[in-house]
Write a protein that holds these residues in place. Structure first.
Motif, PDB file in Angstrom:
ATOM      1  N   LEU A   1       0.845  -1.190   0.000  1.00 45.13           N
ATOM      2  CA  LEU A   1       0.000   0.000   0.000  1.00 45.13           C
ATOM      3  C   LEU A   1       0.884   1.245   0.000  1.00 45.13           C
ATOM      4  O   LEU A   1       1.885   1.308   0.729  1.00 45.13           O
ATOM      5  N   ARG A   2       0.511   2.217  -0.816  1.00 52.17           N
ATOM      6  CA  ARG A   2       1.355   3.422  -0.912  1.00 52.17           C
ATOM      7  C   ARG A   2       1.223   4.304   0.326  1.00 52.17           C
ATOM      8  O   ARG A   2       2.213   4.799   0.853  1.00 52.17           O
ATOM      9  N   ASP A   3      -0.001   4.462   0.837  1.00 53.79           N
ATOM     10  CA  ASP A   3      -0.208   5.474   1.885  1.00 53.79           C
ATOM     11  C   ASP A   3      -0.609   4.890   3.235  1.00 53.79           C
ATOM     12  O   ASP A   3      -0.751   5.630   4.199  1.00 53.79           O
TER      13      ASP A   3
ATOM     14  N   GLU B   1      -3.613  -6.575 -10.679  1.00 58.40           N
ATOM     15  CA  GLU B   1      -4.594  -5.739  -9.969  1.00 58.40           C
ATOM     16  C   GLU B   1      -5.448  -6.584  -9.027  1.00 58.40           C
ATOM     17  O   GLU B   1      -5.740  -6.189  -7.902  1.00 58.40           O
TER      18      GLU B   1
ATOM     19  N   PRO C   1     -11.301   2.727  -3.304  1.00 54.97           N
ATOM     20  CA  PRO C   1     -10.002   2.389  -3.894  1.00 54.97           C
ATOM     21  C   PRO C   1      -8.822   2.902  -3.053  1.00 54.97           C
ATOM     22  O   PRO C   1      -8.914   3.970  -2.441  1.00 54.97           O
ATOM     23  N   VAL C   2      -7.766   2.125  -3.035  1.00 50.45           N
ATOM     24  CA  VAL C   2      -6.517   2.535  -2.365  1.00 50.45           C
ATOM     25  C   VAL C   2      -5.370   2.343  -3.368  1.00 50.45           C
ATOM     26  O   VAL C   2      -5.488   1.545  -4.300  1.00 50.45           O
ATOM     27  N   ALA C   3      -4.298   3.093  -3.141  1.00 50.43           N
ATOM     28  CA  ALA C   3      -3.163   3.001  -4.067  1.00 50.43           C
ATOM     29  C   ALA C   3      -2.207   1.907  -3.623  1.00 50.43           C
ATOM     30  O   ALA C   3      -1.796   1.864  -2.459  1.00 50.43           O
TER      31      ALA C   3
ATOM     32  N   ARG D   1       1.475   0.147  -4.602  1.00 56.56           N
ATOM     33  CA  ARG D   1       2.698   0.331  -5.380  1.00 56.56           C
ATOM     34  C   ARG D   1       3.270  -1.044  -5.723  1.00 56.56           C
ATOM     35  O   ARG D   1       3.386  -1.904  -4.835  1.00 56.56           O
TER      36      ARG D   1
ATOM     37  N   GLU E   1       2.023   2.272 -10.018  1.00 54.85           N
ATOM     38  CA  GLU E   1       0.949   2.238  -9.016  1.00 54.85           C
ATOM     39  C   GLU E   1      -0.365   1.796  -9.635  1.00 54.85           C
ATOM     40  O   GLU E   1      -0.605   2.010 -10.825  1.00 54.85           O
ATOM     41  N   MET E   2      -1.192   1.172  -8.788  1.00 52.52           N
ATOM     42  CA  MET E   2      -2.522   0.740  -9.227  1.00 52.52           C
ATOM     43  C   MET E   2      -3.514   1.195  -8.167  1.00 52.52           C
ATOM     44  O   MET E   2      -3.226   1.106  -6.974  1.00 52.52           O
ATOM     45  N   ASP E   3      -4.683   1.639  -8.584  1.00 56.91           N
ATOM     46  CA  ASP E   3      -5.764   1.938  -7.641  1.00 56.91           C
ATOM     47  C   ASP E   3      -6.698   0.736  -7.626  1.00 56.91           C
ATOM     48  O   ASP E   3      -7.255   0.375  -8.680  1.00 56.91           O
TER      49      ASP E   3
ATOM     50  N   THR F   1      -9.704  -1.683  -5.226  1.00 59.77           N
ATOM     51  CA  THR F   1     -10.599  -1.761  -4.066  1.00 59.77           C
ATOM     52  C   THR F   1     -10.307  -3.062  -3.329  1.00 59.77           C
ATOM     53  O   THR F   1     -10.376  -4.140  -3.948  1.00 59.77           O
TER      54      THR F   1
END
Ligand code: SF4
Length: 372
Positions: free
Chosen positions: A266-268, A288, A307-309, A311, A324-326, A328
């Motif tokens: 997860l990016r964030d 994905e 959705p979450v980002a 990496r 990166e992919m968004d 859910t």
């Protein structure tokens, strides 16, 4: 470390191998222990500790790739109750030990085996077969049960005093515990354990790797030991995803990366890392789907409600190629499934039946398991 050992003891870290080494040392022999490591058993990290507490000369050797090759070709003598190829394992380790013995100029090998202790691999006829196939007849001593076995070259030559060897047999541990007390061995390892191939939880992981990856190697089986394991199938293609359960798993997953793997995180938000084996070759929709599945194990990502980002990185270093992919977070059991032991067991048994049928048609050399 002694420069020129007289004898090499195969050392698992179990009580029997400790006692075998100590019994020989008591005779004044220069003993060196060799500890073999594979993804399924053995621990390089434990060696310094054993050296310290048991005062033994111990070296380690990684034989993971040879072991994986034996599994790929299928063990000639079959599997035990789970996925443990004990007879072939012992043959392989003894062959490797013999090569080591020759390389250091030692005169023989020893193990801590006790006659009748294990159902298949420590029967008298199987012990004989193992010695023959490993090429160690006459140079393999079993100090804990030697009185029940033929005289070896080391005893004949006078290097080893046969009268000071033992006559243990059977499954009990009383004799071993008494001997440990006599020899001053106070740190007693727990019995059994140590081989993941005897555990269903691990075997269902290994078998899937073995049967779905054409060239499954020791690095693949090492990865199979980590975290949660999932597979996704599309036609002839099989996609393998490993998700960390905690930060220790995450570190190990990052360390296990191969050049064409993808590491997902997860990016964030805080959450597990996931490793997509050969993920650099996966179609985007599979990556994905894997990212969404991995994100579903992150409570904060699930709580985000959308959705979450994620990496995706190829390579071990933070600065390596990434995108990166968004996605859910979602856990779709059908898409990413785990193998069940009962299904794996059925396939292993079916293979064994086929092998037996081939034996009856004269195409396969029978092993001890076939006769049981
Ligand atoms: S239990 Fe595991 S380590 Fe021991 S002989 Fe069998 S396969 Fe080898």
């Amino acid at each position: 470390m002694s420069n020129q050992p007289d004898i090499i003891v195969l050392f698992s870290g179990g009580l029997d191998s400790i006692l075998a080494a100590k019994v020989l040392e008591q005779q004044g022999l220069a003993v060196r222990c060799i500890h073999f490591i594979t993804p399924f058993f053995g621990s390089a990290k434990a060696v310094p500790y054993w050296r310290k507490i048991y005062g033994l000369d111990i070296v380690s050797q990684d034989v993971g790739e040879e072991f994986a090759q034996m599994l790929r070709q299928r063990p000639e003598h079959g599997f035990g109750k789970v996925m443990n190829p004990c007879v072939d394992c012992k043959i392989l380790l003894l062959r490797k030990a013999r090569l080591y013995m020759e390389s250091v100029g030692a005169k023989g090998l020893a193990t801590g085996e006790v006659l009748g202790q294990r159902p298949m691999s420590q029967r008298r006829d199987t012990l004989h077969l193992i010695m023959r196939d490993a090429g160690v007849s006459g140079i393999l001593l079993r100090p804990l049960c030697a009185a029940h076995l033929p005289v070896t070259q080391m005893e004949e030559s006078g290097l080893v005093d046969r009268t000071r060897l033992l006559s243990f047999s059977g499954r009990g541990r009383r004799d071993q515990l008494d001997l440990a007390a006599e020899l001053g061995v106070t740190e007693i390892p727990t019995p059994g354990g140590g081989c993941r191939l005897t555990e269903k939880e691990n075997a269902r992981r290994y078998w899937t790797v073995l049967t779905l990856l054409p060239q499954a190697g020791d690095r693949d089986f090492t990865l199979a030991n980590l975290g949660r394991q999932f597979w996704h199938h599309e036609g002839e293609n099989h996609y393998w995803l490993c998700i960390g359960r905690n930060s220790a798993d995450n570190d190990k997953l990052a360390a296990a990366m191969q050049p064409d793997d993808m590491l997902l995180r997860l990016r964030d938000l805080a959450g597990p890392m996931a490793l997509a084996r050969s993920g650099a070759d996966w179609p985007r929709h599979v990556l994905e789907s894997a990212a969404a599945h991995a994100a579903s194990y992150a409570p904060k990502a699930v709580a985000a409600g959308g959705p979450v980002a994620v990496r995706a990185r190829q390579g071990q270093a933070e600065g390596d190629a990434a995108f990166e992919m968004d996605v859910t977070p979602q856990r779709v059991g059908e898409a990413w499934g785990e193998a069940l032991w009962d299904d794996v067991k059925a396939v292993i048994r079916a293979e064994a039946r086929e092998r037996l049928a081939a034996t009856l048609h004269g195409k396969h050399k029978p092993g001890p398991e076939d006769a049981e």
